[in-house]
Design a protein around this motif. Structure first.
Motif, short mmCIF file in Angstrom:
data_model
loop_
_atom_site.label_atom_id
_atom_site.label_comp_id
_atom_site.label_asym_id
_atom_site.label_seq_id
_atom_site.Cartn_x
_atom_site.Cartn_y
_atom_site.Cartn_z
N SER A 1 0.84 -1.21 0.00
CA SER A 1 0.00 0.00 0.00
C SER A 1 0.86 1.25 0.00
O SER A 1 0.59 2.22 -0.73
CB SER A 1 -0.91 0.00 1.23
OG SER A 1 -1.77 -1.12 1.22
N TRP A 2 1.90 1.26 0.82
CA TRP A 2 2.79 2.43 0.88
C TRP A 2 3.53 2.62 -0.42
O TRP A 2 3.66 3.77 -0.92
CB TRP A 2 3.79 2.24 2.03
CG TRP A 2 4.77 3.36 2.13
CD1 TRP A 2 6.07 3.36 1.79
CD2 TRP A 2 4.48 4.68 2.57
NE1 TRP A 2 6.65 4.57 2.01
CE2 TRP A 2 5.67 5.42 2.50
CE3 TRP A 2 3.31 5.33 3.02
CZ2 TRP A 2 5.74 6.76 2.85
CZ3 TRP A 2 3.41 6.66 3.37
CH2 TRP A 2 4.62 7.36 3.30
N ARG A 3 3.96 1.56 -1.04
CA ARG A 3 4.64 1.69 -2.32
C ARG A 3 3.69 2.22 -3.41
O ARG A 3 4.09 3.06 -4.24
CB ARG A 3 5.23 0.34 -2.73
CG ARG A 3 6.48 -0.03 -1.94
CD ARG A 3 6.90 -1.45 -2.20
NE ARG A 3 8.05 -1.83 -1.37
CZ ARG A 3 8.47 -3.07 -1.19
NH1 ARG A 3 7.82 -4.08 -1.78
NH2 ARG A 3 9.52 -3.30 -0.45
N GLN A 4 2.48 1.72 -3.38
CA GLN A 4 1.50 2.23 -4.35
C GLN A 4 1.24 3.73 -4.14
O GLN A 4 1.17 4.51 -5.10
CB GLN A 4 0.19 1.45 -4.24
CG GLN A 4 0.28 0.05 -4.80
CD GLN A 4 -1.04 -0.70 -4.64
OE1 GLN A 4 -2.02 -0.12 -4.13
NE2 GLN A 4 -1.07 -1.95 -5.08
N TYR A 5 1.13 4.06 -2.81
CA TYR A 5 0.85 5.48 -2.53
C TYR A 5 2.03 6.36 -2.95
O TYR A 5 1.84 7.41 -3.60
CB TYR A 5 0.57 5.63 -1.04
CG TYR A 5 0.50 7.05 -0.58
CD1 TYR A 5 -0.62 7.84 -0.88
CD2 TYR A 5 1.55 7.61 0.14
CE1 TYR A 5 -0.67 9.15 -0.47
CE2 TYR A 5 1.50 8.94 0.56
CZ TYR A 5 0.38 9.69 0.27
OH TYR A 5 0.32 11.00 0.68
N HIS B 1 2.25 6.51 -6.72
CA HIS B 1 1.20 7.36 -7.28
C HIS B 1 1.52 8.83 -7.05
O HIS B 1 1.34 9.68 -7.95
CB HIS B 1 -0.14 6.98 -6.66
CG HIS B 1 -1.29 7.76 -7.19
ND1 HIS B 1 -1.76 7.66 -8.50
CD2 HIS B 1 -2.08 8.72 -6.61
CE1 HIS B 1 -2.77 8.47 -8.69
NE2 HIS B 1 -2.98 9.14 -7.54
N ARG B 2 2.00 9.17 -5.87
CA ARG B 2 2.32 10.56 -5.56
C ARG B 2 3.49 11.05 -6.42
O ARG B 2 3.45 12.16 -7.00
CB ARG B 2 2.67 10.68 -4.09
CG ARG B 2 2.82 12.12 -3.62
CD ARG B 2 3.15 12.18 -2.15
NE ARG B 2 4.43 11.54 -1.87
CZ ARG B 2 4.98 11.45 -0.66
NH1 ARG B 2 4.33 11.94 0.39
NH2 ARG B 2 6.14 10.87 -0.49
N GLU B 3 4.50 10.21 -6.54
CA GLU B 3 5.64 10.61 -7.37
C GLU B 3 5.24 10.75 -8.85
O GLU B 3 5.72 11.65 -9.55
CB GLU B 3 6.77 9.59 -7.20
CG GLU B 3 7.47 9.66 -5.86
CD GLU B 3 8.53 8.60 -5.71
OE1 GLU B 3 8.68 7.77 -6.65
OE2 GLU B 3 9.20 8.55 -4.66
N SER B 4 4.41 9.83 -9.25
CA SER B 4 3.98 9.94 -10.65
C SER B 4 3.14 11.19 -10.90
O SER B 4 3.24 11.84 -11.94
CB SER B 4 3.18 8.70 -11.06
OG SER B 4 1.99 8.62 -10.29
#
Length: 201
Positions: free
Chosen positions: A169-173, A176-179
């Motif tokens: 979940s943290w990696r996805q978040y 997503h934020r970096e992208s």
């Protein structure tokens, strides 16, 4: 067939006279009892008492109380006999004491042997009970350790799965934020270029 012995006649009057005498210490006249002849004196000396001559009860013949004949004088004891009796009694006492001592030693030996046997039996029972207890205790501890290990592994896997979920979940978040940030920057750069192009054109 038994031989019959001749018995001397008993004078009843003489018996009555003897029983009437007041002095009991006075000895009865044996000759008067036997009849008094020389031929009968020898038989009277060896004559049997009235009970053996056929008279069952002298009182029945005389009609009065019976006077017991005087007892013969006691024979003098030989001191050697007394010494022999003393030695015999001492030796018998020694034998009895030896027998008792031997019996006591035998009893002590038997008691010691039986105590050793009983002690060995008690030790064997104690060791057997201890081994049974230790086997049960060991099995219980092994079972407890297996259960605790299974619970620990289950809990670890549960925490591992939870950590993986959090990481994903943290990696996805973060991705997503970096992208989003990267896309915004790119769009900003392209917009500037567009504006420049419009102004020039």
């Amino acid at each position: 067939m038994g031989t019959q012995t001749s018995k001397a006649p008993v004078d009843v009057k003489a018996l009555k006279d003897i029983s009437k005498k007041k002095d009991p210490k006075e000895k009865p006249d044996i000759q008067a009892l036997a009849g008094g002849d020389g031929a009968q004196k020898e038989s009277s000396a060896t004559a049997s008492p009235p009970e053996q001559l056929g008279c069952l009860d002298q009182g029945a013949v005389t009609g009065e109380e019976v006077i017991a004949p005087a007892e013969p004088p006691a024979e003098k004891k030989d001191p050697r006999d007394q010494s022999a009796i003393t030695i015999q009694s001492w030796w018998r006492g020694q034998l009895v004491r030896r027998t008792l001592h031997h019996a006591t030693l035998s009893v002590l030996v038997i008691q010691r042997w039986w105590r050793q046997v009983a002690f060995k039996q008690r030790e064997e029972r104690r060791v057997k009970a201890l081994m049974t207890y230790m086997r049960t205790e060991k099995a219980t501890v092994l079972l407890q350790s297996l259960v605790r290990r299974w619970l620990a592994r289950t809990q670890y896997k549960k925490y591992q799965r939870a950590a993986l979920v959090l990481q994903n979940s943290w990696r996805q978040y973060t991705y997503h934020r970096e992208s989003m940030v990267w896309a915004g920057k790119k769009m900003a750069d392209e917009a500037v270029d567009l504006i420049i192009e419009i102004a020039v054109g």
